[in-house]
Motif scaffolding. Structure first.
Motif, PDB file in Angstrom:
ATOM      1  N   UNK A  78       7.941  83.915 118.933  1.00  0.00           N
ATOM      2  CA  UNK A  78       8.326  82.702 119.808  1.00  0.00           C
ATOM      3  C   UNK A  78       7.393  81.711 120.226  1.00  0.00           C
ATOM      4  N   UNK A  79       6.107  82.092 120.179  1.00  0.00           N
ATOM      5  CA  UNK A  79       5.039  81.040 120.407  1.00  0.00           C
ATOM      6  C   UNK A  79       4.697  80.323 119.078  1.00  0.00           C
ATOM      7  N   UNK A  80       4.785  81.162 117.803  1.00  0.00           N
ATOM      8  CA  UNK A  80       4.609  80.468 116.615  1.00  0.00           C
ATOM      9  C   UNK A  80       5.695  79.502 116.299  1.00  0.00           C
ATOM     10  N   UNK A  81       7.104  79.793 116.551  1.00  0.00           N
ATOM     11  CA  UNK A  81       7.950  78.699 116.407  1.00  0.00           C
ATOM     12  C   UNK A  81       7.911  77.702 117.078  1.00  0.00           C
ATOM     13  N   UNK A  82       7.730  77.821 118.540  1.00  0.00           N
ATOM     14  CA  UNK A  82       7.210  76.491 119.301  1.00  0.00           C
ATOM     15  C   UNK A  82       6.033  75.840 118.903  1.00  0.00           C
ATOM     16  N   UNK A  83       4.819  76.526 118.233  1.00  0.00           N
ATOM     17  CA  UNK A  83       3.742  75.577 117.719  1.00  0.00           C
ATOM     18  C   UNK A  83       4.056  74.813 116.581  1.00  0.00           C
ATOM     19  N   UNK A  84       5.191  75.779 115.637  1.00  0.00           N
ATOM     20  CA  UNK A  84       5.446  74.851 114.430  1.00  0.00           C
ATOM     21  C   UNK A  84       6.260  73.610 114.732  1.00  0.00           C
ATOM     22  N   UNK A  85       7.263  73.975 115.814  1.00  0.00           N
ATOM     23  CA  UNK A  85       8.196  72.583 116.352  1.00  0.00           C
ATOM     24  C   UNK A  85       7.400  71.596 116.815  1.00  0.00           C
ATOM     25  N   UNK A  86       6.327  72.004 117.426  1.00  0.00           N
ATOM     26  CA  UNK A  86       5.412  71.013 118.099  1.00  0.00           C
ATOM     27  C   UNK A  86       4.567  70.170 117.324  1.00  0.00           C
ATOM     28  N   UNK A  87       4.079  70.994 116.253  1.00  0.00           N
ATOM     29  CA  UNK A  87       3.288  70.119 115.177  1.00  0.00           C
ATOM     30  C   UNK A  87       4.210  69.290 114.214  1.00  0.00           C
ATOM     31  N   UNK A  88       5.280  70.023 114.061  1.00  0.00           N
ATOM     32  CA  UNK A  88       6.322  69.287 113.204  1.00  0.00           C
ATOM     33  C   UNK A  88       6.808  67.896 113.884  1.00  0.00           C
ATOM     34  N   UNK A  89       7.217  67.921 115.067  1.00  0.00           N
ATOM     35  CA  UNK A  89       7.688  66.879 115.916  1.00  0.00           C
ATOM     36  C   UNK A  89       6.438  65.807 116.048  1.00  0.00           C
ATOM     37  N   UNK A  90       5.241  66.218 116.318  1.00  0.00           N
ATOM     38  CA  UNK A  90       4.147  65.246 116.522  1.00  0.00           C
ATOM     39  C   UNK A  90       3.746  64.749 115.113  1.00  0.00           C
ATOM     40  N   UNK A  91       4.106  65.201 114.108  1.00  0.00           N
ATOM     41  CA  UNK A  91       3.727  64.570 112.529  1.00  0.00           C
ATOM     42  C   UNK A  91       4.747  63.575 112.408  1.00  0.00           C
ATOM     43  N   UNK A  92       5.886  63.971 112.639  1.00  0.00           N
ATOM     44  CA  UNK A  92       7.172  62.950 112.389  1.00  0.00           C
ATOM     45  C   UNK A  92       7.073  61.562 113.277  1.00  0.00           C
ATOM     46  N   UNK A  93       6.512  61.883 114.464  1.00  0.00           N
ATOM     47  CA  UNK A  93       6.583  60.860 115.577  1.00  0.00           C
ATOM     48  C   UNK A  93       5.336  59.762 115.095  1.00  0.00           C
ATOM     49  N   UNK A  94       4.155  60.488 114.578  1.00  0.00           N
ATOM     50  CA  UNK A  94       3.176  59.485 114.121  1.00  0.00           C
ATOM     51  C   UNK A  94       3.455  58.831 112.676  1.00  0.00           C
ATOM     52  N   UNK A  95       4.134  59.654 111.992  1.00  0.00           N
ATOM     53  CA  UNK A  95       4.813  58.634 110.819  1.00  0.00           C
ATOM     54  C   UNK A  95       5.622  57.558 110.992  1.00  0.00           C
ATOM     55  N   UNK A  96       6.509  57.871 112.016  1.00  0.00           N
ATOM     56  CA  UNK A  96       7.390  56.668 112.660  1.00  0.00           C
ATOM     57  C   UNK A  96       6.494  55.555 113.442  1.00  0.00           C
ATOM     58  N   UNK A  97       5.600  55.970 114.071  1.00  0.00           N
ATOM     59  CA  UNK A  97       4.833  55.145 114.933  1.00  0.00           C
ATOM     60  C   UNK A  97       3.850  54.178 113.838  1.00  0.00           C
ATOM     61  N   UNK A  98       3.159  54.932 112.950  1.00  0.00           N
ATOM     62  CA  UNK A  98       2.212  54.246 112.132  1.00  0.00           C
ATOM     63  C   UNK A  98       3.033  54.235 110.691  1.00  0.00           C
ATOM     64  N   UNK A  99       3.818  53.313 110.409  1.00  0.00           N
ATOM     65  CA  UNK A  99       4.067  53.278 109.001  1.00  0.00           C
ATOM     66  C   UNK A  99       3.259  52.577 108.115  1.00  0.00           C
ATOM     67  N   UNK A 100       3.270  52.654 106.794  1.00  0.00           N
ATOM     68  CA  UNK A 100       2.167  52.144 105.819  1.00  0.00           C
ATOM     69  C   UNK A 100       2.846  50.710 105.656  1.00  0.00           C
ATOM     70  N   UNK A 101       1.929  49.968 105.988  1.00  0.00           N
ATOM     71  CA  UNK A 101       2.270  48.397 105.783  1.00  0.00           C
ATOM     72  C   UNK A 101       1.252  47.621 104.737  1.00  0.00           C
ATOM     73  N   UNK A 102       1.807  46.543 104.357  1.00  0.00           N
ATOM     74  CA  UNK A 102       1.032  45.572 103.426  1.00  0.00           C
ATOM     75  C   UNK A 102      -0.319  45.077 104.113  1.00  0.00           C
ATOM     76  N   UNK A 103      -1.449  45.149 103.560  1.00  0.00           N
ATOM     77  CA  UNK A 103      -2.813  44.748 104.303  1.00  0.00           C
ATOM     78  C   UNK A 103      -2.448  43.427 104.612  1.00  0.00           C
ATOM     79  N   UNK A 104      -2.806  42.983 106.074  1.00  0.00           N
ATOM     80  CA  UNK A 104      -2.436  41.394 106.418  1.00  0.00           C
ATOM     81  C   UNK A 104      -3.562  40.600 105.871  1.00  0.00           C
ATOM     82  N   UNK A 105      -3.302  39.481 105.183  1.00  0.00           N
ATOM     83  CA  UNK A 105      -4.159  38.760 104.501  1.00  0.00           C
ATOM     84  C   UNK A 105      -4.376  37.266 104.935  1.00  0.00           C
TER      85      UNK A 105
END
Length: 434
Positions: free
Chosen positions: A391-418
């Motif tokens: 159970x702890x392993x499943x919760x750990x995996x879900x927490x890491x997966x959700x955190x990673x997806x959240x950061x990918x949504x918050x910090x998308x790749x952008x064209x460098x501001x020029x």
């Protein structure tokens, strides 16, 4: 003549695609408005070689990433200035000699022939009925030699498997660019972008995986080592085999054929990577400490020396299982698939390696085969602890997966501001003139 300010050009570029030719470029150079206008232009036509080079240097001065394709010596300057240069070999296919002309040559009926290509020399033999036999024989031998060379050129130009080396002629721009396309087409630029993005995201995921594994291993070998936690030889060997398989198969992912509008992170040292590693490491350490503390409750009171030989106990068993669960979760969570590389389901070797690791650790955690656990020197888990670990392993995996997806949504790749850098360049230029 109509003049526009830099602000007006910027506003106009938002609703229109700007285009200028060589004459307009000369006007911009005479009015010293290159930095104000060129960064907003999307199409350049009929420009001189030195103007091409100035376009590239202007884009670079304002922080734009540039790619240049060229097929001649007039493009060498721009190719050297670009971040990525692609030389196009502008060679035309060689025309084949038909069987009729060959038969005429063999029978001695020599006629004037057109050149097979620009590189071949024009040979115009003249057959005279009153000529000597030795002259006719010498011309026939020359023709045979020319046909032999031409046949070799035909075979080289017919090869389209992409593995043969292209023929470089005088005037080609390959001497000034790191990439050379075999044909006169700009389609290889798409391959360069696809492969470049794939390499970048693969590098990002490798750094993240290595960072998380090193942090977890450092904690185990420092803090937990003082409490007598060690790994057996068989345990370390199996752990190393799975790690090597993961690293081998994760690099098997191929870039997708379709270019995505999304962009990868431009570099490794960014907020996304730092927060991702810190967040996942916090969850890993919390899982590891919680599991080891739970196992310590079932351990007898004894003092284990750090330098003593390895002997199996419950804390060693739990720490090994948890450490390997963390390792599997790290590879699965930080794998970067779509929209740049193949997903886990498409990268079948890596998918099967993950499935095998999950099945293996499920078997040893559930104590399904006691003989295997004895061979690995793993102690039986107390009643109720197996379910907690899973159970702890499943919760750990879900927490890491959700955190990673959240950061990918918050910090998308952008064209460098020029735009800001362009304003600074314009200001510094004006300051020099004043």
């Amino acid at each position: 003549m109509l003049f526009c300010s830099a602000v007006e050009v910027a506003v106009l570029s938002e609703s229109h695609d700007l285009c200028i030719n060589g004459d307009c470029f000369e006007m911009l150079q005479s009015t010293e408005a290159v930095l104000q206008v060129i960064p907003y232009v999307k199409v350049f036509s009929r420009v001189a070689p030195e103007q091409k080079e100035l376009v590239l240097t202007t884009f670079k001065s304002v922080g734009r990433v540039t790619l240049m394709c060229g097929d001649g010596t007039n493009d060498v300057g721009a190719l050297k200035q670009a971040h990525v240069g692609v030389a196009l070999l502008n060679a035309e296919p060689v025309q084949k000699v038909d069987s009729k002309s060959k038969a005429e040559n063999k029978s001695g009926k020599l006629k004037n022939k057109k050149p097979a290509n620009e590189a071949s020399s024009q040979v115009t033999p003249v057959a005279n009925s009153s000529g000597k036999a030795s002259s006719s024989l010498s011309l026939t031998a020359a023709e045979r030699q020319r046909e032999k060379l031409q046949k070799m050129l035909d075979e080289m130009n017919d090869e389209s498997d992409g593995r043969s080396a292209p023929i470089v002629k005088l005037g080609d721009a390959s001497m000034a660019s790191p990439f050379t396309a075999k044909h006169a087409s700009v389609t290889p630029t798409l391959d360069i972008i696809r492969q470049g993005r794939s390499t970048l995201v693969t590098t990002l995921q490798m750094f993240k995986i290595l960072g998380l594994n090193c942090l977890a291993t450092a904690y185990v070998l420092s803090v937990m080592y003082l409490d007598g936690v060690k790994l057996g030889d068989v345990q370390a060997t199996i752990s190393g085999v799975f790690t090597a398989a993961f690293f081998l198969f994760i690099s098997n992912a191929r870039p997708l054929q379709t270019l995505s509008a999304e962009r990868p992170q431009p570099n490794i040292f960014c907020a996304y990577v730092l927060l991702s590693i810190l967040g996942q490491f916090a969850m890993h350490i919390f899982f590891l400490i919680t599991a080891v503390n739970e196992a310590s409750k079932h351990m007898p009171e004894e003092c284990i020396e750090p330098d003593s030989d390895f002997h199996p106990n419950l804390v060693n068993t739990v720490s090994y299982m948890v450490n390997m669960m963390i390792q599997v979760a790290t590879f699965a969570v930080n794998y970067m698939g779509h929209p740049f590389n193949q997903s886990i389901s498409e990268n079948k070797p890596f998918k099967y390696a993950l499935y095998g690791a999950v099945a293996f650790f499920t078997v040893i955690t559930s104590d399904m085969f006691r003989g295997l656990n004895d061979y690995m020197k793993l102690e039986p888990l107390p009643e109720g602890m197996r379910g907690k670990l899973m159970l702890w392993a499943i919760l750990m995996f879900c927490g890491c997966y959700g955190w990673e997806r959240l950061l990918r949504w918050v910090f998308p790749g952008k064209i460098p501001a020029w735009e800001k850098r362009q304003k600074q360049a314009v200001a510094s230029l004006e300051k020099k003139h004043h």
